[in-house]
Design an enzyme around this catalytic site. Structure first.
Site, mmCIF file in Angstrom:
data_model
loop_
_atom_site.group_PDB
_atom_site.id
_atom_site.type_symbol
_atom_site.label_atom_id
_atom_site.label_comp_id
_atom_site.label_asym_id
_atom_site.label_seq_id
_atom_site.Cartn_x
_atom_site.Cartn_y
_atom_site.Cartn_z
ATOM 1 N N GLY A 33 0.804 -1.278 0.005
ATOM 2 C CA GLY A 33 0.047 -0.107 0.032
ATOM 3 C C GLY A 33 0.843 1.302 -0.056
ATOM 4 C CG LEU A 34 -0.800 4.931 -1.755
ATOM 5 C CD1 LEU A 34 -1.792 6.098 -1.697
ATOM 6 C CD2 LEU A 34 0.312 4.938 -2.991
ATOM 7 C CB SER A 35 4.450 6.014 1.857
ATOM 8 O OG SER A 35 5.262 6.594 2.866
ATOM 9 N N GLY A 36 2.423 5.665 4.392
ATOM 10 C CA GLY A 36 1.522 6.163 5.337
ATOM 11 C C GLY A 36 0.224 5.529 5.291
ATOM 12 C CB SER A 37 -1.479 2.863 3.780
ATOM 13 O OG SER A 37 -0.372 1.752 3.571
ATOM 14 N N GLY A 38 -0.504 2.719 6.716
ATOM 15 C CA GLY A 38 -0.580 1.981 8.395
ATOM 16 C C GLY A 38 0.104 0.685 7.885
ATOM 17 C CE LYS A 39 3.648 -0.011 2.991
ATOM 18 N NZ LYS A 39 3.054 1.390 2.966
ATOM 19 C CB SER A 40 5.463 0.117 9.389
ATOM 20 O OG SER A 40 6.073 0.230 8.290
ATOM 21 C CB SER A 107 5.409 -3.849 -2.867
ATOM 22 O OG SER A 107 4.586 -4.144 -2.059
#
Length: 198
Positions: A33-40, A107
Site C-alpha cells: 500500500g501507499l506510504s502512510g497507509s499503516g502497513k508498518s 511494492s
C-alpha cells in the site's frame, strides 16, 4: 520448495520439521500500500500478538531494510523492483526456517508482487492490500516523505509521479481510513487462523 524437502544448506531438517517444532505453519504475509497507509504499524501489531502466542515471526519493514540491506537503493522503478526482490529472497530464507514473515513494503507494481508470490508454495503467501486514500496518507506522513516530495526531494515517488497498482487477486483488503490499525491487525490474525497457519 516442497515442505518435506531439507532446507537449503542442510542435509536433514525440513520445513515440516520446523512446523512440528514450532507448532505452527510458516509463510509470508505481504502488506502492500501507499506510504502512510499503516502497513508498518499493522505489521508490528501482528508481530506483538503472535509473539504472545509463542509464534516464531519476523518483520521485514521497508524503512528498516532500506537502512541496511537496501541502503544503496533509491525510489525509482528499478530500485523499487530490486528492493522487493531482495526482501522476497530474505523472506524465503526465513519461511524455510519455519518463520511467519510479515513484510511491509509499498511494492507498487503487480508484476513484482506476483514474482514474489511465484517464488513460494501456493499456501505460503498471503497478499494484503492496505488501502488508504493518498490524501489521508499525506496527512499522516509518519516518515515525512510527503513533505520531501512536495519540496522536490524525492523523484518518482509512488502516488505522485509514479503509479501504484492495487492487487487484483490479494487475499485481504484493509481500509485503514475506515478501520483502526488494531482492527486491521485482528483481521489478519483471523486470516492466519482460517488458513491454519496458527
Amino acid at each position: 520448495m516442497n515442505s518435506n524437502m531439507p532446507r537449503q544448506g542442510t542435509s536433514s531438517i525440513s520445513k515440516k520439521d520446523d512446523h512440528r517444532k514450532n507448532h505452527h505453519f510458516s509463510g509470508l504475509v505481504w502488506l502492500t500500500g501507499l506510504s502512510g497507509s499503516g502497513k508498518s504499524t499493522i505489521a508490528n501489531l501482528i508481530n506483538q500478538q503472535l509473539y504472545k502466542q509463542g509464534v516464531q515471526t519476523y518483520v521485514l519493514d521497508e524503512e528498516h531494510v532500506r537502512q541496511g540491506l537496501n541502503n544503496d537503493l533509491g525510489y525509482g522503478e528499478r530500485d523499487h523492483q530490486e528492493n522487493i526482490r531482495r526482501v522476497g529472497e530474505a523472506a524465503k530464507l526465513l519461511v524455510d526456517s519455519g518463520t511467519i514473515v510479515i513484510a511491509a513494503l509499498i511494492s507498487p507494481f503487480r508484476s513484482d508482487r506476483n514474482q514474489i508470490r511465484n517464488n513460494f508454495e501456493e499456501d505460503e503467501f498471503l497478499e494484503v492490500f492496505v488501502s488508504c486514500p493518498i490524501e489521508d496518507c499525506e496527512k499522516r506522513d509518519p516518515k515525512g516523505l510527503y513533505k520531501k516530495v512536495r519540496k522536490g526531494g524525492i523523484p518518482s515517488f509512488t502516488g505522485f509521479d509514479s503509479p501504484y497498482e492495487p492487487p487484483l487477486r490479494g487475499e485481504l483488503v484493509l481500509h485503514t481510513d475506515q478501520e483502526s490499525e488494531e482492527s486491521s491487525a485482528a483481521r489478519i490474525i483471523h486470516l492466519l487462523q482460517e488458513k491454519n497457519w496458527i
